[in-house]
Design a protein around this motif. Structure first.
Motif, PDB file in Angstrom:
ATOM      1  N   ARG A 320       0.750  -1.155  -0.173  1.00  0.00           N
ATOM      2  CA  ARG A 320      -0.022   0.002   0.018  1.00  0.00           C
ATOM      3  C   ARG A 320       0.949   1.134  -0.012  1.00  0.00           C
ATOM      4  O   ARG A 320       0.609   2.260  -0.680  1.00  0.00           O
ATOM      5  CB  ARG A 320      -0.866  -0.254   1.213  1.00  0.00           C
ATOM      6  CG  ARG A 320      -1.822   1.000   1.357  1.00  0.00           C
ATOM      7  CD  ARG A 320      -2.494   1.061   2.501  1.00  0.00           C
ATOM      8  NE  ARG A 320      -1.798   1.508   3.664  1.00  0.00           N
ATOM      9  CZ  ARG A 320      -1.375   2.777   4.039  1.00  0.00           C
ATOM     10  NH1 ARG A 320      -1.849   3.869   3.377  1.00  0.00           N
ATOM     11  NH2 ARG A 320      -0.725   2.998   5.163  1.00  0.00           N
ATOM     12  N   ARG A 321       1.969   1.211   0.599  1.00  0.00           N
ATOM     13  CA  ARG A 321       2.879   2.578   0.826  1.00  0.00           C
ATOM     14  C   ARG A 321       3.792   2.418  -0.550  1.00  0.00           C
ATOM     15  O   ARG A 321       4.006   3.456  -0.939  1.00  0.00           O
ATOM     16  CB  ARG A 321       3.842   2.142   1.961  1.00  0.00           C
ATOM     17  CG  ARG A 321       3.112   2.431   3.118  1.00  0.00           C
ATOM     18  CD  ARG A 321       3.879   1.905   4.384  1.00  0.00           C
ATOM     19  NE  ARG A 321       3.150   2.244   5.478  1.00  0.00           N
ATOM     20  CZ  ARG A 321       3.225   3.203   6.426  1.00  0.00           C
ATOM     21  NH1 ARG A 321       3.552   4.325   6.075  1.00  0.00           N
ATOM     22  NH2 ARG A 321       2.589   3.187   7.693  1.00  0.00           N
ATOM     23  N   ILE A 322       4.025   1.415  -1.037  1.00  0.00           N
ATOM     24  CA  ILE A 322       4.933   1.336  -2.214  1.00  0.00           C
ATOM     25  C   ILE A 322       4.424   1.805  -3.604  1.00  0.00           C
ATOM     26  O   ILE A 322       4.628   2.746  -4.251  1.00  0.00           O
ATOM     27  CB  ILE A 322       5.567  -0.168  -2.392  1.00  0.00           C
ATOM     28  CG1 ILE A 322       6.407  -0.399  -1.277  1.00  0.00           C
ATOM     29  CG2 ILE A 322       6.327   0.005  -3.784  1.00  0.00           C
ATOM     30  CD1 ILE A 322       6.998  -1.978  -1.513  1.00  0.00           C
ATOM     31  N   GLY A 323       2.847   1.320  -3.670  1.00  0.00           N
ATOM     32  CA  GLY A 323       2.140   2.045  -5.041  1.00  0.00           C
ATOM     33  C   GLY A 323       2.439   0.995  -6.000  1.00  0.00           C
ATOM     34  O   GLY A 323       3.053  -0.010  -6.094  1.00  0.00           O
ATOM     35  N   ASN A 324       2.372   1.602  -7.488  1.00  0.00           N
ATOM     36  CA  ASN A 324       2.310   0.873  -8.531  1.00  0.00           C
ATOM     37  C   ASN A 324       3.904   0.637  -8.911  1.00  0.00           C
ATOM     38  O   ASN A 324       4.664   1.795  -8.960  1.00  0.00           O
ATOM     39  CB  ASN A 324       1.653   1.772  -9.526  1.00  0.00           C
ATOM     40  CG  ASN A 324       1.821   0.895 -10.834  1.00  0.00           C
ATOM     41  OD1 ASN A 324       1.690  -0.079 -10.909  1.00  0.00           O
ATOM     42  ND2 ASN A 324       1.784   1.642 -11.973  1.00  0.00           N
ATOM     43  N   VAL A 325       4.273  -0.327  -9.062  1.00  0.00           N
ATOM     44  CA  VAL A 325       5.505  -0.797  -9.795  1.00  0.00           C
ATOM     45  C   VAL A 325       5.190  -1.757 -10.930  1.00  0.00           C
ATOM     46  O   VAL A 325       4.819  -2.861 -10.929  1.00  0.00           O
ATOM     47  CB  VAL A 325       6.521  -1.786  -8.727  1.00  0.00           C
ATOM     48  CG1 VAL A 325       7.721  -1.996  -9.299  1.00  0.00           C
ATOM     49  CG2 VAL A 325       6.661  -0.908  -7.598  1.00  0.00           C
ATOM     50  N   PRO A 326       5.230  -0.966 -12.226  1.00  0.00           N
ATOM     51  CA  PRO A 326       4.784  -1.740 -13.372  1.00  0.00           C
ATOM     52  C   PRO A 326       5.214  -3.215 -13.767  1.00  0.00           C
ATOM     53  O   PRO A 326       4.385  -4.069 -14.074  1.00  0.00           O
ATOM     54  CB  PRO A 326       5.417  -0.847 -14.504  1.00  0.00           C
ATOM     55  CG  PRO A 326       5.328   0.459 -14.077  1.00  0.00           C
ATOM     56  CD  PRO A 326       5.987   0.326 -12.406  1.00  0.00           C
ATOM     57  N   HIS A 327       6.597  -3.470 -13.401  1.00  0.00           N
ATOM     58  CA  HIS A 327       6.995  -4.918 -13.935  1.00  0.00           C
ATOM     59  C   HIS A 327       6.455  -5.903 -12.587  1.00  0.00           C
ATOM     60  O   HIS A 327       6.633  -7.050 -12.758  1.00  0.00           O
ATOM     61  CB  HIS A 327       8.497  -4.970 -13.884  1.00  0.00           C
ATOM     62  CG  HIS A 327       9.353  -4.795 -12.413  1.00  0.00           C
ATOM     63  ND1 HIS A 327       9.327  -3.632 -12.101  1.00  0.00           N
ATOM     64  CD2 HIS A 327       9.773  -5.702 -11.850  1.00  0.00           C
ATOM     65  CE1 HIS A 327      10.166  -3.701 -10.997  1.00  0.00           C
ATOM     66  NE2 HIS A 327      10.312  -5.099 -10.761  1.00  0.00           N
TER      67      HIS A 327
END
Length: 429
Positions: A320-327
């Motif tokens: 939730r804290r990191i967010g979107n990481v495409p790979h």
């Protein structure tokens, strides 16, 4: 050596690239130098981050500890204007930042004092006092050391990239083994489950005695180990993390098949994880699915898997804290939010999603009683997520008898993710 106020030395998320709202993973802090008011003669002040890999050894005489610099180490924080001569060093604080590479292995403690650790070292080179019998004075180096912990955030088992359907087949003597799974990364306490199917295309009768499922851990120490074999190869240690056996004793005729769900549990206190980027230590995991045949040769399929030391409830908050990481989230673009923010109303998102999951059938061996969720169906939990309630019948007659989490993306054009939690597996259509 001092970390930033009220935080640890490690800033950001090691293993995750920087994003619009996500900083680059770094080791930050300051070197505090305190000297007399008149100062001292010194050449430089440096900071370095070392990766130390320790291998097991049979006797204390040979050294099996190997250190490598991390990033741009060592970093010179102060010097005498680039000259080799000594300058006057006064009391001061020297802040530093050392970038953490994404392919760095995580900190790991293994048996026999082996493992991977990281050490932050600050050094200052000062002019030593003149000796009584020697005119020359060698430089004196003072050092301060501290151990830091580096965890990899790309190893969370609930990343969508690790929760994709996978189907593999093998054929041997007219008998086909098919293995289906929905997850490739597991954490402590996780249930490892696959669906195995044996199909006979043989003209002869085939007897299936049973199935076996084994999660195997293989640790390889590559160099410098005195306990290695006499041939000089690296030391290899293989251990079964969890395993299960299912007797069947079924007779299969031409065109017949038999399917079974195989599962085993990883110990909740499991602490090791997959390591493939270290220099001297490799830790890999494989899933062995065996079909034990009463006639003919056994069918054995080996599946690569990853194991993490992150517990699921910690991973939920971290993602939730990191967010979107495409790979890892399989969502392109920086505006997508793969995990809802606290207080986000999931029902409002359901109306904007152009498609919906028609039904989900949950299967598992969990003995918990199915009923209303203690959080309540209308009350978000501590992560701001709304969870399912009691068991309900679907249009196809199946029953959702286990808890699932639905993650809705803010962009209606993005996909709808269904992730599983706890000791259950799922199939959706």
């Amino acid at each position: 050596l001092r970390p930033p106020p009220n935080v640890d030395f490690v800033d950001g998320y090691p293993g995750i690239p920087a994003g619009p709202n996500r900083p680059t993973a770094m080791v930050k802090g300051a070197v505090e130098v305190r000297v007399p008011p008149q100062g001292v003669k010194a050449k430089w002040v440096r900071i370095e981050l070392n990766k130390i890999e320790s291998l097991p050894r049979a006797s204390p005489s040979p050294s099996n500890t190997f250190a490598d610099f991390v990033g741009e180490s060592p970093v010179t924080l102060w010097s005498n204007s680039g000259s080799d001569d000594y300058g006057i060093l006064h009391s001061a604080d020297f802040p530093f930042e050392i970038r953490i590479p994404e392919n760095l292995p995580p900190s790991m403690q293994l048996e026999g004092k082996a493992g991977i650790r990281y050490e932050l070292v600050a050094r200052v080179c000062v002019k030593a006092k003149r000796g009584l019998f020697f005119r020359s004075r060698k430089p004196q180096i003072e050092a301060e050391r501290t151990l830091i912990m580096i965890d990899k955030h790309d190893l969370h088992s609930i990343w969508p990239i690790y929760n994709q359907p996978d189907r593999r087949q093998m054929n041997q003597d007219g008998v086909e083994l098919t293995v289906e799974r929905t997850q490739t990364c597991y954490g402590p306490g996780a249930r490892v489950a696959v669906q195995a199917t044996v199909k006979s295309d043989s003209l002869h009768t085939v007897i299936l005695r049973g199935f076996e499922l084994t999660l195997k851990e293989t640790i390889v120490f590559k160099a410098g180990n005195p306990t290695r074999s006499k041939k000089g190869g690296p030391q290899t240690k293989s251990t079964a993390i969890c395993e299960t056996k299912l007797p069947v004793n079924a007779t299969l005729y031409g065109g017949g098949q038999h399917s079974a769900e195989l599962s085993c549990l990883i110990a909740p206190r499991h602490t090791t994880a997959s390591v493939q980027s270290a220099r001297y230590i490799d830790i890999t995991y494989t899933l062995l699915v065996k079909a034990l045949m009463g006639t003919g040769t056994h069918l054995i399929m080996t599946l690569p898997v990853m194991v993490t030391n992150w517990e699921p409830h910690i991973s939920l908050e971290a993602l939730r804290r990191i967010g979107n990481v495409p790979h890892l989230t399989l969502v392109s673009g920086s505006t997508a939010t793969p995990f809802p923010r606290p207080g986000l109303d999931a029902s409002s998102h359901a109306a904007t999603v152009p498609h919906a999951v028609s039904s989900s059938r949950i299967q598992g061996a969990d003995s918990r009683t199915v009923g209303a969720h203690p959080y309540g169906i209308e009350k978000p939990d501590e992560f701001g997520m709304r969870r399912g309630g009691s068991a309900t019948s679907q249009a196809d007659g199946s029953t959702t008898g286990k808890e699932v989490l639905l993650y809705f993306f803010e962009n209606p054009n993005d996909r709808l993710c269904l992730l599983r939690t706890g000791c259950c597996s799922y199939s959706s259509r």
